[in-house]
Motif scaffolding. Structure first.
Motif, mmCIF file in Angstrom:
data_model
loop_
_atom_site.group_PDB
_atom_site.id
_atom_site.type_symbol
_atom_site.label_atom_id
_atom_site.label_comp_id
_atom_site.label_asym_id
_atom_site.label_seq_id
_atom_site.Cartn_x
_atom_site.Cartn_y
_atom_site.Cartn_z
ATOM 1 N N PRO A 262 0.738 -1.088 -0.306
ATOM 2 C CA PRO A 262 -0.013 -0.010 -0.076
ATOM 3 C C PRO A 262 0.698 1.233 -0.035
ATOM 4 O O PRO A 262 0.508 2.479 -0.307
ATOM 5 N N GLU A 263 2.124 1.161 0.406
ATOM 6 C CA GLU A 263 3.070 2.318 0.508
ATOM 7 C C GLU A 263 3.325 2.891 -0.923
ATOM 8 O O GLU A 263 3.576 3.922 -1.159
ATOM 9 N N ALA A 264 3.077 2.017 -1.794
ATOM 10 C CA ALA A 264 3.180 2.497 -3.274
ATOM 11 C C ALA A 264 2.153 3.183 -3.907
ATOM 12 O O ALA A 264 1.801 3.572 -5.094
ATOM 13 N N ALA A 265 1.038 2.948 -3.193
ATOM 14 C CA ALA A 265 -0.348 3.541 -3.664
ATOM 15 C C ALA A 265 -0.485 4.891 -3.789
ATOM 16 O O ALA A 265 0.211 5.561 -2.700
ATOM 17 N N PRO A 266 -0.927 5.530 -4.850
ATOM 18 C CA PRO A 266 -0.867 7.013 -4.978
ATOM 19 C C PRO A 266 -1.846 7.381 -3.927
ATOM 20 O O PRO A 266 -2.984 6.835 -3.435
ATOM 21 N N LYS A 267 -1.565 8.738 -3.351
ATOM 22 C CA LYS A 267 -2.261 9.378 -2.368
ATOM 23 C C LYS A 267 -3.795 9.687 -2.619
ATOM 24 O O LYS A 267 -4.740 9.694 -1.735
ATOM 25 N N GLN A 268 -4.325 9.716 -3.745
ATOM 26 C CA GLN A 268 -5.626 9.817 -4.312
ATOM 27 C C GLN A 268 -6.581 8.635 -3.839
ATOM 28 O O GLN A 268 -7.592 8.683 -4.038
ATOM 29 N N VAL A 269 -5.827 7.339 -3.840
ATOM 30 C CA VAL A 269 -6.389 6.259 -3.610
ATOM 31 C C VAL A 269 -7.013 6.008 -2.214
ATOM 32 O O VAL A 269 -8.296 5.385 -1.934
ATOM 33 N N LEU A 270 -6.444 6.642 -1.317
ATOM 34 C CA LEU A 270 -7.123 6.854 0.033
ATOM 35 C C LEU A 270 -8.210 6.944 0.415
ATOM 36 O O LEU A 270 -9.134 6.289 1.125
ATOM 37 N N PRO A 271 -8.823 7.983 -0.113
ATOM 38 C CA PRO A 271 -10.271 8.300 -0.175
ATOM 39 C C PRO A 271 -11.031 7.098 -0.671
ATOM 40 O O PRO A 271 -12.033 6.867 0.317
ATOM 41 N N ALA A 272 -10.756 6.516 -1.717
ATOM 42 C CA ALA A 272 -11.471 5.505 -2.173
ATOM 43 C C ALA A 272 -11.195 4.145 -1.353
ATOM 44 O O ALA A 272 -12.323 3.466 -0.961
ATOM 45 N N VAL A 273 -10.100 4.045 -0.651
ATOM 46 C CA VAL A 273 -10.109 3.164 0.238
ATOM 47 C C VAL A 273 -10.953 3.151 1.248
ATOM 48 O O VAL A 273 -11.680 2.181 1.744
ATOM 49 N N ALA A 274 -11.016 4.368 1.840
ATOM 50 C CA ALA A 274 -11.809 4.571 3.136
ATOM 51 C C ALA A 274 -13.278 4.671 2.898
ATOM 52 O O ALA A 274 -13.998 3.992 3.681
ATOM 53 N N ALA A 275 -13.826 4.867 1.521
ATOM 54 C CA ALA A 275 -15.063 4.879 1.061
ATOM 55 C C ALA A 275 -15.447 3.425 1.089
ATOM 56 O O ALA A 275 -16.454 2.700 1.684
ATOM 57 N N SER A 276 -14.566 2.475 0.403
ATOM 58 C CA SER A 276 -14.860 1.032 0.381
ATOM 59 C C SER A 276 -14.941 0.360 1.903
ATOM 60 O O SER A 276 -15.605 -0.345 2.139
ATOM 61 N N LEU A 277 -13.959 0.706 2.494
ATOM 62 C CA LEU A 277 -13.761 -0.060 4.129
ATOM 63 C C LEU A 277 -15.036 0.415 4.942
ATOM 64 O O LEU A 277 -15.344 -0.352 6.048
ATOM 65 N N THR A 278 -15.575 1.515 4.775
ATOM 66 C CA THR A 278 -16.696 2.022 5.719
ATOM 67 C C THR A 278 -18.050 1.490 5.348
ATOM 68 O O THR A 278 -19.043 1.743 5.927
ATOM 69 N N GLU A 279 -18.087 0.695 4.013
ATOM 70 C CA GLU A 279 -19.280 0.102 3.568
ATOM 71 C C GLU A 279 -19.784 -0.940 4.655
ATOM 72 O O GLU A 279 -18.771 -1.603 5.107
ATOM 73 N N ALA A 280 -20.840 -1.053 4.759
ATOM 74 C CA ALA A 280 -21.479 -2.193 5.820
ATOM 75 C C ALA A 280 -21.185 -3.661 5.157
ATOM 76 O O ALA A 280 -21.368 -3.720 4.134
ATOM 77 N N VAL A 281 -20.941 -4.306 6.482
ATOM 78 C CA VAL A 281 -20.743 -5.795 6.002
ATOM 79 C C VAL A 281 -21.829 -6.615 6.271
ATOM 80 O O VAL A 281 -22.673 -6.341 7.351
ATOM 81 N N ASP A 282 -22.410 -7.444 5.281
ATOM 82 C CA ASP A 282 -23.538 -8.256 5.396
ATOM 83 C C ASP A 282 -23.314 -9.374 6.546
ATOM 84 O O ASP A 282 -22.680 -10.336 6.438
ATOM 85 N N GLY A 283 -23.699 -9.023 7.824
ATOM 86 C CA GLY A 283 -23.442 -9.757 8.947
ATOM 87 C C GLY A 283 -24.077 -11.139 8.549
ATOM 88 O O GLY A 283 -23.502 -12.219 9.143
ATOM 89 N N GLN A 284 -25.150 -11.570 8.053
ATOM 90 C CA GLN A 284 -25.647 -12.778 8.113
ATOM 91 C C GLN A 284 -24.827 -13.539 7.006
ATOM 92 O O GLN A 284 -24.646 -14.693 7.265
ATOM 93 N N GLN A 285 -24.180 -13.068 5.698
ATOM 94 C CA GLN A 285 -23.410 -13.833 4.805
ATOM 95 C C GLN A 285 -21.875 -14.239 5.745
ATOM 96 O O GLN A 285 -21.842 -15.396 5.618
ATOM 97 N N VAL A 286 -21.653 -13.155 6.812
ATOM 98 C CA VAL A 286 -20.501 -13.346 7.494
ATOM 99 C C VAL A 286 -20.549 -14.827 8.397
ATOM 100 O O VAL A 286 -19.923 -15.586 8.337
ATOM 101 N N ASP A 287 -21.891 -14.690 9.100
ATOM 102 C CA ASP A 287 -22.135 -15.665 9.864
ATOM 103 C C ASP A 287 -22.281 -17.107 9.352
ATOM 104 O O ASP A 287 -21.776 -17.931 9.822
ATOM 105 N N ALA A 288 -22.863 -16.914 7.967
ATOM 106 C CA ALA A 288 -23.115 -18.283 7.348
ATOM 107 C C ALA A 288 -21.646 -18.772 6.975
ATOM 108 O O ALA A 288 -21.558 -20.188 7.037
ATOM 109 N N ALA A 289 -20.816 -17.850 6.428
ATOM 110 C CA ALA A 289 -19.466 -18.234 6.051
ATOM 111 C C ALA A 289 -18.805 -18.792 7.328
ATOM 112 O O ALA A 289 -18.094 -19.925 7.198
ATOM 113 N N ARG A 290 -18.939 -18.265 8.389
ATOM 114 C CA ARG A 290 -18.285 -18.705 9.611
ATOM 115 C C ARG A 290 -18.644 -20.235 10.121
ATOM 116 O O ARG A 290 -17.963 -20.970 10.657
#
Length: 188
Positions: free
Chosen positions: A25-53
């Motif tokens: 990630p240190e090689a990632a351009p600085k403009q990628v960080l806002p996109a990373v933040a946006a994707s990481l703050t999306e909700a996780v589907d808890g039911q699918q995670v529980d089913a996978a678990r």
């Protein structure tokens, strides 16, 4: 790493995407960080995670029983406990020093179905762990609302940490245990 509902439904695809993305990630351009933040703050589907678990728990137990049987048939020792992982080239490797290390690795190399089953287990475990991490990150990010500098630091920290998951399975006399190096060991 972003984990979508589709990633949980197709863990092998998620694993391959993570591998293609790399872990520099240190090689990632600085403009990628806002996109990373946006994707990481999306909700996780808890039911699918529980089913996978749940699937993972049952599959690890079944897999360990099958592998234990194969080890006994081949006369392979399980003391010290073999610790299995997926190598970067996709083959199953023994990462600790056990006397039958080479024979165990040959067993997996000769059995594509067993190797595929293990890599699927590893991918699912890593995807579930990533989903858990994503939820924790989203919660931390939201808690820092209003402090853009702290949010940016959190995103940078997460980007540096992402991609470091490496599933390990230990075949113990008391049953299989899996863990991620640097993360507390979880009993299956």
């Amino acid at each position: 790493m972003f984990v979508s509902a589709t990633s949980l439904a197709f863990p092998q695809a998620a694993y391959q995407a993570q591998a293609r993305a790399g872990s520099a990630p240190e090689a990632a351009p600085k403009q990628v960080l806002p996109a990373v933040a946006a994707s990481l703050t999306e909700a996780v589907d808890g039911q699918q995670v529980d089913a996978a678990r749940q699937w993972l728990s049952a599959e690890v137990a079944d897999f360990a029983a099958e592998v234990g049987k194969k080890f006994r048939e081949e006369g392979l020792r399980t003391s010290p406990e073999p610790m299995l992982a997926v190598a970067s080239d996709g083959h199953v490797t023994v990462v600790n020093n056990t006397p039958d290390r080479q024979q165990i690795e040959r067993l997996f190399a000769a059995n594509a179905e067993l190797t595929q089953r293990f890599t699927t287990i590893a991918a699912t475990a890593e995807t579930v762990q990533a989903a858990d991490d994503q939820q924790a990150f989203a919660d931390q990010y939201q808690a820092l609302a209003g402090d853009a500098k702290a949010q940016k630091a959190l995103v940078s920290q997460e980007a540096a940490r992402s991609g470091n998951l490496r599933f390990h399975l230990v075949l113990t006399p008391h049953g299989p245990e899996y863990f991620f190096p640097g993360v507390l060991r979880a009993s299956a």
